[in-house]
Write an enzyme that holds these catalytic residues in place. Structure first.
Site, short mmCIF file in Angstrom:
data_model
loop_
_atom_site.label_atom_id
_atom_site.label_comp_id
_atom_site.label_asym_id
_atom_site.label_seq_id
_atom_site.Cartn_x
_atom_site.Cartn_y
_atom_site.Cartn_z
N ARG A 116 0.89 -1.11 0.13
CA ARG A 116 0.03 0.02 -0.08
C ARG A 116 0.96 1.21 -0.15
O ARG A 116 0.84 2.20 0.89
CB ARG A 116 -1.01 -0.04 1.15
CG ARG A 116 -1.63 -1.28 1.65
CD ARG A 116 -2.75 -1.83 0.42
NE ARG A 116 -3.86 -0.72 0.42
CZ ARG A 116 -5.00 -1.29 0.99
NH1 ARG A 116 -5.09 -2.07 1.96
NH2 ARG A 116 -5.96 -0.22 0.66
N GLN A 121 -0.74 3.22 -5.78
CA GLN A 121 -2.19 3.60 -5.54
C GLN A 121 -3.00 3.48 -6.71
O GLN A 121 -4.00 3.17 -6.58
CB GLN A 121 -1.94 5.30 -5.22
CG GLN A 121 -2.33 5.44 -3.64
CD GLN A 121 -2.07 6.92 -3.24
OE1 GLN A 121 -2.03 7.68 -4.11
NE2 GLN A 121 -2.02 7.13 -2.02
N ASP A 124 -4.29 -0.01 -6.68
CA ASP A 124 -4.82 -0.72 -5.63
C ASP A 124 -6.03 -0.94 -5.70
O ASP A 124 -7.11 -0.43 -5.50
CB ASP A 124 -4.41 0.48 -4.66
CG ASP A 124 -4.52 0.09 -3.09
OD1 ASP A 124 -5.43 -1.09 -2.96
OD2 ASP A 124 -3.99 0.44 -2.23
N SER A 127 -8.23 -0.69 -2.45
CA SER A 127 -8.80 0.83 -2.24
C SER A 127 -9.89 1.02 -3.08
O SER A 127 -10.93 1.52 -2.70
CB SER A 127 -7.80 1.96 -2.61
OG SER A 127 -6.85 1.92 -1.45
N TYR A 222 -1.28 -0.84 7.96
CA TYR A 222 -2.22 -1.56 8.27
C TYR A 222 -2.25 -1.65 10.08
O TYR A 222 -1.20 -1.28 10.59
CB TYR A 222 -2.08 -3.01 7.96
CG TYR A 222 -2.29 -3.24 6.53
CD1 TYR A 222 -3.81 -3.20 6.02
CD2 TYR A 222 -1.53 -3.63 5.56
CE1 TYR A 222 -4.04 -3.30 4.92
CE2 TYR A 222 -1.64 -3.68 4.36
CZ TYR A 222 -3.03 -3.63 3.82
OH TYR A 222 -3.41 -3.93 2.68
P1 NAD Z 1 -8.27 -2.36 6.58
O1 NAD Z 1 -9.49 -2.79 5.52
O2 NAD Z 1 -7.15 -3.25 6.49
O3 NAD Z 1 -8.86 -1.95 7.98
C1 NAD Z 1 -9.91 -0.97 7.85
C2 NAD Z 1 -9.59 -0.02 9.35
O4 NAD Z 1 -9.97 -0.89 10.54
C3 NAD Z 1 -8.15 0.34 9.49
O5 NAD Z 1 -8.22 1.81 9.36
C4 NAD Z 1 -7.43 -0.24 10.65
O6 NAD Z 1 -6.54 0.58 11.06
C5 NAD Z 1 -9.02 -0.31 11.53
N1 NAD Z 1 -8.93 -1.37 12.40
C6 NAD Z 1 -8.26 -2.51 12.51
N2 NAD Z 1 -8.64 -2.98 13.93
C7 NAD Z 1 -9.16 -2.28 14.55
C8 NAD Z 1 -9.90 -2.41 15.85
N3 NAD Z 1 -9.49 -3.08 16.71
N4 NAD Z 1 -10.27 -1.03 16.16
C9 NAD Z 1 -10.71 -0.16 15.35
N5 NAD Z 1 -10.21 -0.09 14.07
C10 NAD Z 1 -9.50 -0.96 13.72
O7 NAD Z 1 -7.64 -0.97 5.95
P2 NAD Z 1 -7.54 -0.39 4.57
O8 NAD Z 1 -8.73 0.72 4.42
O9 NAD Z 1 -7.27 -1.45 3.66
O10 NAD Z 1 -6.27 0.65 4.65
C11 NAD Z 1 -5.11 0.05 5.34
C12 NAD Z 1 -4.03 1.19 5.29
O11 NAD Z 1 -3.71 1.26 3.89
C13 NAD Z 1 -4.19 2.52 5.63
O12 NAD Z 1 -3.32 2.94 6.32
C14 NAD Z 1 -4.48 3.24 4.45
O13 NAD Z 1 -4.24 4.65 4.52
C15 NAD Z 1 -3.35 2.74 3.64
N6 NAD Z 1 -3.68 2.79 2.20
C16 NAD Z 1 -2.63 2.97 1.22
C17 NAD Z 1 -2.73 3.02 0.05
C18 NAD Z 1 -1.74 3.48 -0.82
O14 NAD Z 1 -0.94 4.27 -0.61
N7 NAD Z 1 -1.78 2.64 -1.86
C19 NAD Z 1 -4.20 2.97 -0.30
C20 NAD Z 1 -5.27 2.97 0.44
C21 NAD Z 1 -4.84 2.55 1.57
#
Ligand code: NAD
Length: 357
Positions: A116, A121, A124, A127, A222
């Site tokens: 990620r 991006q 992805d 996303s 994550y």
């Molecule tokens: P995900 O689907 O893995 O999880 C959803 C959310 O749930 C996350 O924000 C996580 O912190 C939260 N979570 C996990 N356990 C929890 C708990 N016990 N209580 C409350 N919340 C909890 O997340 P995602 O949407 O796939 O995003 C994961 C990461 O990737 C993030 O840091 C996001 O910013 C990053 N990201 C990066 C890119 C990129 O640059 N390519 C694109 C998208 C997301």
């Protein structure tokens, strides 16, 4: 190079490349073969693909000749030596399947493994699909909820705005906040990553703070497992917000692990009758103890909707965006003449490649 696009098995409605995407590939000297009927549920007919310059073929023809085979879920085709498979195969969980394919000589890119990072991006798929899931989760909740989302002051009386609680402010959670706000709800949000606080606030929602979260800075953005003490504090804080919430959207997942139970049966019992929970973590067990994936449960006056496949309810845009992600990835593993030229040292190639020997 021949790129083949397979038809997904029901109930999947999406397709891994729409006609517009096929046209873009064809412009770059790539031959595109589409399995007959592959795009029908995403409103792309065989004729649309033909007009884009693609040829309509059977799954067997694609399996026998295509250099690269695109799908969303794992295909049930004969795997041949040297073929490149690109999809969303849940490689961390489906290790036997990946082992089987790689032992037959396939090169497997399972796109949920893509790091990620900023450079990734545009490729992805997690996303692009989570964004849709977050949006659709709110609409699904609004549909199942027997009250208004926005505040109303009418001659027949006033209606208070719905209180929405969002657990997990990743991609889906942030889109759920934006969509709930557009519908006029009052939104509270909780996440174990304090880094998301500013984003949550910039969307006009309140961030619930629980001090003492485990450091997740080395986990590529994550979430990580939390200490027992943190979990107890978190539960107490969440319980207060759950009791006040009319709608809860849960999205909390930890890669490769079962989703954490954030809402206990005791908390659910304290909720107002008629409230709705949409659990987007359903495919990895759910954030409530009663969630069942792709099922709606009625529990003590509450409606709990487990749905890990909401992107498929918006097949046209979901396919368009998925296909665009894949086109961007294909650009990374091909040269300017449209031939496969994978740089095996590229961190995105290394990250997305599912290699279990
Ligand atoms: P995900 O689907 O893995 O999880 C959803 C959310 O749930 C996350 O924000 C996580 O912190 C939260 N979570 C996990 N356990 C929890 C708990 N016990 N209580 C409350 N919340 C909890 O997340 P995602 O949407 O796939 O995003 C994961 C990461 O990737 C993030 O840091 C996001 O910013 C990053 N990201 C990066 C890119 C990129 O640059 N390519 C694109 C998208 C997301």
């Amino acid at each position: 190079m021949i790129v083949g696009v397979l038809k997904e098995a029901a109930p999947e409605t999406r397709v891994s490349l729409i006609a517009e995407g096929a046209a873009q590939l064809i412009k770059k000297n790539t031959t595109v073969w589409i399995e007959s009927g592959a795009g029908l549920n995403a409103f792309c007919s065989d004729d649309d693909y033909r007009s884009a310059g693609a040829a309509i073929k059977s799954a067997e023809e694609i399996a026998a000749k295509a250099d690269v085979i695109l799908s969303i879920h794992a295909p049930s085709i004969e795997i041949r030596n040297g073929v490149v498979l690109i999809g969303m195969y849940q490689a961390r969980f489906q290790t036997d399947r990946i082992k089987d394919w790689t032992s037959k000589g396939a090169v497997v890119f399972s796109m949920e493994l893509l790091p990620r990072t900023t450079r990734a991006q545009s490729m992805d798929i997690l996303s692009s699909q989570a964004n849709i899931a977050g949006y659709k989760a709110v609409l699904t909740a609004a549909n199942a909820y027997g009250r208004y989302f926005p505040m109303f002051m009418t001659a027949a009386g006033s209606v208070a705005p719905a209180k929405v609680l969002i657990l997990g402010a990743g991609v889906a959670g942030l889109q759920a906040i934006a969509t709930s706000k557009r519908l006029g709800a009052v939104v509270e949000v909780f996440d174990t990553r304090p880094a998301v606080k500013e984003e949550v606030q910039s969307l006009g929602a309140k961030f619930i703070e629980v001090p003492g979260a485990a450091d997740a800075s080395a986990a590529g953005g994550y979430a990580v497992e939390q200490s027992e003490e943190y979990k107890r504090n978190q539960q107490a804080k969440i319980a207060e917000s759950v009791a006040k919430a009319d709608i809860i959207i849960t999205t909390a997942q930890i890669p490769g692990k079962k989703a954490p139970i954030l809402i206990t049966e005791e908390m659910m019992t304290a909720m107002r009758r008629g409230s709705v929970i949409v659990d987007l973590a359903a495919s990895t067990g759910g954030n409530t103890p009663v969630t069942k994936d792709r099922e709606t449960i009625h529990y003590d006056g509450l409606t709990i909707i487990g749905d890990s496949n909401l992107p498929a309810t918006m097949p046209s845009d979901a396919s368009k965006l998925y296909g665009k992600n894949i086109l961007n990835f294909l650009q990374l593993i091909t040269n300017k003449d449209g031939q496969l030229a994978t740089n095996v040292e590229d961190d995105l190639v290394i990250g997305a490649r599912a290699t279990i020997q």
